[in-house]
Design an enzyme around this catalytic site. Structure first.
Site, PDB file in Angstrom:
ATOM      1  N   SER A   7       0.859  -1.190   0.000  1.00 38.90           N
ATOM      2  CA  SER A   7       0.000   0.000   0.000  1.00 38.90           C
ATOM      3  C   SER A   7       0.890   1.233   0.000  1.00 38.90           C
ATOM      4  O   SER A   7       1.683   1.440   0.931  1.00 38.90           O
ATOM      5  CB  SER A   7      -0.882   0.020   1.241  1.00 38.90           C
ATOM      6  OG  SER A   7      -1.328   1.353   1.470  1.00 38.90           O
ATOM      7  N   HIS A  32      -1.079  -1.230  -4.491  1.00 40.88           N
ATOM      8  CA  HIS A  32      -2.350  -0.918  -3.825  1.00 40.88           C
ATOM      9  C   HIS A  32      -2.417   0.587  -3.559  1.00 40.88           C
ATOM     10  O   HIS A  32      -1.565   1.155  -2.865  1.00 40.88           O
ATOM     11  CB  HIS A  32      -2.444  -1.700  -2.516  1.00 40.88           C
ATOM     12  CG  HIS A  32      -3.746  -1.556  -1.798  1.00 40.88           C
ATOM     13  ND1 HIS A  32      -4.882  -2.257  -2.153  1.00 40.88           N
ATOM     14  CD2 HIS A  32      -4.095  -0.797  -0.734  1.00 40.88           C
ATOM     15  CE1 HIS A  32      -5.882  -1.926  -1.337  1.00 40.88           C
ATOM     16  NE2 HIS A  32      -5.429  -1.044  -0.463  1.00 40.88           N
ATOM     17  N   ASP A  34      -4.600   3.620  -2.027  1.00 42.60           N
ATOM     18  CA  ASP A  34      -5.679   3.943  -1.094  1.00 42.60           C
ATOM     19  C   ASP A  34      -6.203   5.346  -1.336  1.00 42.60           C
ATOM     20  O   ASP A  34      -5.480   6.326  -1.157  1.00 42.60           O
ATOM     21  CB  ASP A  34      -5.165   3.829   0.350  1.00 42.60           C
ATOM     22  CG  ASP A  34      -4.972   2.389   0.771  1.00 42.60           C
ATOM     23  OD1 ASP A  34      -5.926   1.605   0.631  1.00 42.60           O
ATOM     24  OD2 ASP A  34      -3.870   2.044   1.229  1.00 42.60           O
ATOM     25  N   MET A  36      -8.857   8.167  -0.231  1.00 38.84           N
ATOM     26  CA  MET A  36      -9.680   8.561   0.926  1.00 38.84           C
ATOM     27  C   MET A  36     -10.192   9.980   0.749  1.00 38.84           C
ATOM     28  O   MET A  36      -9.443  10.850   0.298  1.00 38.84           O
ATOM     29  CB  MET A  36      -8.842   8.501   2.197  1.00 38.84           C
ATOM     30  CG  MET A  36      -8.170   7.162   2.419  1.00 38.84           C
ATOM     31  SD  MET A  36      -7.102   7.234   3.855  1.00 38.84           S
ATOM     32  CE  MET A  36      -6.556   5.528   3.950  1.00 38.84           C
ATOM     33  N   HIS A  65      -8.240   1.147  -4.211  1.00 40.44           N
ATOM     34  CA  HIS A  65      -9.174   0.900  -3.109  1.00 40.44           C
ATOM     35  C   HIS A  65      -9.850   2.231  -2.767  1.00 40.44           C
ATOM     36  O   HIS A  65      -9.224   3.119  -2.190  1.00 40.44           O
ATOM     37  CB  HIS A  65      -8.370   0.337  -1.922  1.00 40.44           C
ATOM     38  CG  HIS A  65      -9.129   0.183  -0.649  1.00 40.44           C
ATOM     39  ND1 HIS A  65      -8.510  -0.033   0.571  1.00 40.44           N
ATOM     40  CD2 HIS A  65     -10.467   0.203  -0.385  1.00 40.44           C
ATOM     41  CE1 HIS A  65      -9.425  -0.134   1.522  1.00 40.44           C
ATOM     42  NE2 HIS A  65     -10.615   0.018   0.981  1.00 40.44           N
ATOM     43  N   MET A  67     -12.045   4.496  -0.750  1.00 42.75           N
ATOM     44  CA  MET A  67     -12.696   4.709   0.560  1.00 42.75           C
ATOM     45  C   MET A  67     -13.364   6.072   0.485  1.00 42.75           C
ATOM     46  O   MET A  67     -12.941   7.031   1.150  1.00 42.75           O
ATOM     47  CB  MET A  67     -11.646   4.652   1.674  1.00 42.75           C
ATOM     48  CG  MET A  67     -11.130   3.250   1.932  1.00 42.75           C
ATOM     49  SD  MET A  67      -9.575   3.237   2.844  1.00 42.75           S
ATOM     50  CE  MET A  67      -8.444   3.361   1.465  1.00 42.75           C
ATOM     51  N   MET A 136     -11.397  -5.794   4.960  1.00 41.28           N
ATOM     52  CA  MET A 136     -10.612  -4.903   5.819  1.00 41.28           C
ATOM     53  C   MET A 136     -10.390  -5.571   7.172  1.00 41.28           C
ATOM     54  O   MET A 136     -11.333  -6.035   7.807  1.00 41.28           O
ATOM     55  CB  MET A 136     -11.348  -3.577   6.047  1.00 41.28           C
ATOM     56  CG  MET A 136     -11.398  -2.630   4.862  1.00 41.28           C
ATOM     57  SD  MET A 136      -9.797  -2.229   4.124  1.00 41.28           S
ATOM     58  CE  MET A 136      -8.885  -1.579   5.524  1.00 41.28           C
ATOM     59  N   ASP A 174      -6.567  -6.568   4.084  1.00 40.18           N
ATOM     60  CA  ASP A 174      -5.923  -5.248   4.145  1.00 40.18           C
ATOM     61  C   ASP A 174      -6.025  -4.664   5.544  1.00 40.18           C
ATOM     62  O   ASP A 174      -7.128  -4.407   6.038  1.00 40.18           O
ATOM     63  CB  ASP A 174      -6.629  -4.338   3.124  1.00 40.18           C
ATOM     64  CG  ASP A 174      -6.059  -2.926   3.052  1.00 40.18           C
ATOM     65  OD1 ASP A 174      -5.063  -2.641   3.725  1.00 40.18           O
ATOM     66  OD2 ASP A 174      -6.644  -2.120   2.300  1.00 40.18           O
TER      67      ASP A 174
HETATM   68  C1  DX5 Z   1      -6.281   1.514   5.465  1.00 45.07           C
HETATM   69  C2  DX5 Z   1      -5.799   1.178   4.080  1.00 45.07           C
HETATM   70  C3  DX5 Z   1      -4.699   0.203   4.053  1.00 45.07           C
HETATM   71  C4  DX5 Z   1      -3.478   0.639   4.811  1.00 45.07           C
HETATM   72  C5  DX5 Z   1      -2.725  -0.564   5.232  1.00 45.07           C
HETATM   73  O1  DX5 Z   1      -7.408   2.286   5.393  1.00 45.07           O
HETATM   74  O2  DX5 Z   1      -6.848   0.629   3.300  1.00 45.07           O
HETATM   75  O3  DX5 Z   1      -4.375  -0.184   2.724  1.00 45.07           O
HETATM   76  O4  DX5 Z   1      -2.642   1.481   4.085  1.00 45.07           O
HETATM   77  O5  DX5 Z   1      -1.676  -0.171   6.049  1.00 45.07           O
HETATM   78  P1  DX5 Z   1      -0.997  -1.158   7.089  1.00 45.07           P
HETATM   79  O6  DX5 Z   1      -0.476  -2.324   6.300  1.00 45.07           O
HETATM   80  O7  DX5 Z   1       0.079  -0.319   7.674  1.00 45.07           O
HETATM   81  O8  DX5 Z   1      -2.043  -1.562   8.069  1.00 45.07           O
HETATM   82 ZN    ZN Z   2      -6.341  -0.282   1.273  1.00 45.41          ZN
END
Ligand code: DX5
Ligand code: ZN
Length: 217
Positions: A7, A32, A34, A36, A65, A67, A136, A174
């Protein structure tokens, strides 16, 4: 199958291109990303413009991903920016079937993400239409959180559910994945492991990737 998807939330945001090259050279399978929005989750990260800018730094699949609220409104933009696969949160969408069809129409792989407390049973009917499910194992929003143990049972349940209806389903996990739990997660039935802090910790990217890979051997 044991796919590692670092990620980039834990990467150096001032040098994202270099870090994507580094994870690619270190043997990552997917990148990956993320996304947000400060509304679905209490943090803001990156959008399609950044995905477009970093796309040339790797030939690996970009796994986006989302969010965000109203993810459907952004599917086309992320696909155009270079996403190969997109997952959206079940909790953020009313018309799940329509959203999955939109992803297929765009030619990207379609995934649904579930928050830790959302049971896998909600996916029963849509499962044959999915390429992957992202479970998750932390509450989304931040890297570096602690793995929530009850999510292991969800991997097992989902694998069982998919046996007949979608034997090729990729189960992605994840949040809080590291060298100490990745083997157990693989044994539970997960195929793809997202890891942020476990990959970028101390900036020892190759070493950290090797540690994870060893556990999957
Ligand atoms: C959290 C993200 C993850 C996150 C994982 O909301 O979706 O992808 O970056 O990070 P670690 O591996 O540090 O938990
Ligand atoms: Zn993620």
């Amino acid at each position: 199958m044991g796919l590692i998807a670092p990620s980039i939330l834990s990467a150096d945001f001032a040098a994202l291109g270099q870090d994507i090259t580094a994870i690619t050279q270190a043997g990552a399978d997917w990148v990956h990303v993320d996304v947000m929005d400060g509304s679905f989750v209490p943090n803001i990260s990156i959008g399609p413009m950044v995905v477009k800018a970093i796309r040339p730094y790797s030939t690996l699949p970009f796994d986006v991903h989302l969010m965000i609220v109203h993810p459907e409104q952004y599917f086309a933009e992320f696909a155009k920016a270079g996403a190969d696969m997109i997952s959206f949160h079940w909790e953020a969408v009313s018309h799940i079937d329509r959203a999955v069809a939109m992803l297929k129409e765009l030619g990207v792989k379609a995934g649904i993400t579930l928050n830790p407390a959302t049971p896998v049973s909600v996916l029963k009917d849509i499962l044959p239409c999915l390429d992957y499910v992202l479970l998750m194992s932390v509450n989304p929003g931040f890297g570096g959180q602690k793995f929530i143990p009850y999510t292991v049972n969800k991997i097992k349940e989902l694998r069982e559910m998919a046996l007949d209806s979608n034997p090729d389903l990729v189960i992605q996990i994840d949040g809080g994945v590291d060298a100490a739990n990745i083997r157990m997660l693989a044994q539970a039935g997960a195929d793809c492991f997202v890891a942020g802090s476990a990959v970028f910790r101390n900036r020892a990217i190759q070493e950290n990737m090797d540690l994870l890979r060893e556990q999957l051997a």
